[in-house]
Design a protein around this motif. Sequence first.
Motif, mmCIF file in Angstrom:
data_model
loop_
_atom_site.group_PDB
_atom_site.id
_atom_site.type_symbol
_atom_site.label_atom_id
_atom_site.label_comp_id
_atom_site.label_asym_id
_atom_site.label_seq_id
_atom_site.Cartn_x
_atom_site.Cartn_y
_atom_site.Cartn_z
ATOM 1 N N ARG A 1 0.930 -1.340 -0.016
ATOM 2 C CA ARG A 1 -0.112 0.202 0.000
ATOM 3 C C ARG A 1 0.792 1.212 0.043
ATOM 4 N N ASN A 2 1.987 1.061 -0.663
ATOM 5 C CA ASN A 2 3.025 2.292 -0.757
ATOM 6 C C ASN A 2 3.434 2.991 0.465
ATOM 7 N N ARG A 3 3.402 2.011 1.563
ATOM 8 C CA ARG A 3 4.232 2.345 2.767
ATOM 9 C C ARG A 3 5.492 2.077 2.710
ATOM 10 N N TYR A 4 6.414 2.696 2.208
ATOM 11 C CA TYR A 4 7.845 2.604 2.359
ATOM 12 C C TYR A 4 8.411 3.597 3.189
ATOM 13 N N ASP A 5 9.760 3.007 4.110
ATOM 14 C CA ASP A 5 10.397 4.140 4.529
ATOM 15 C C ASP A 5 11.616 4.406 3.952
#
Length: 98
Positions: free
Chosen positions: A12-16
């Motif tokens: 869900r496009n949750r990148y750090d």
Amino acid sequence: MAVYATDVLLRRNRYDGRELSDESRGGPFWYTAGVNPAGAAAVLLGTAAAGLCVTTPLYTGPVAAALGGTDLSLPVGMLLAAVLYLLTGRRRQAAGAA
């Protein structure tokens, strides 16, 4: 590209950004010796399927030849890679969460 886009959807496009840049052995994206086996397998199998469906002046794959020379390498390769990664990537994420 298909594997990357599928990974973005799975996460869900949750990148750090810091984690993505961490290339150390303990990094969250290190996987197995720095390679994500699910992604590598999906790319290799998608490429092989695309090779069977390609039509060029030098080579025509058996699937393309059976279809009268229709080149379906791009959609077949990308769709297969995306579906394989979706199935194996989701399984890997579920195993990591447990």
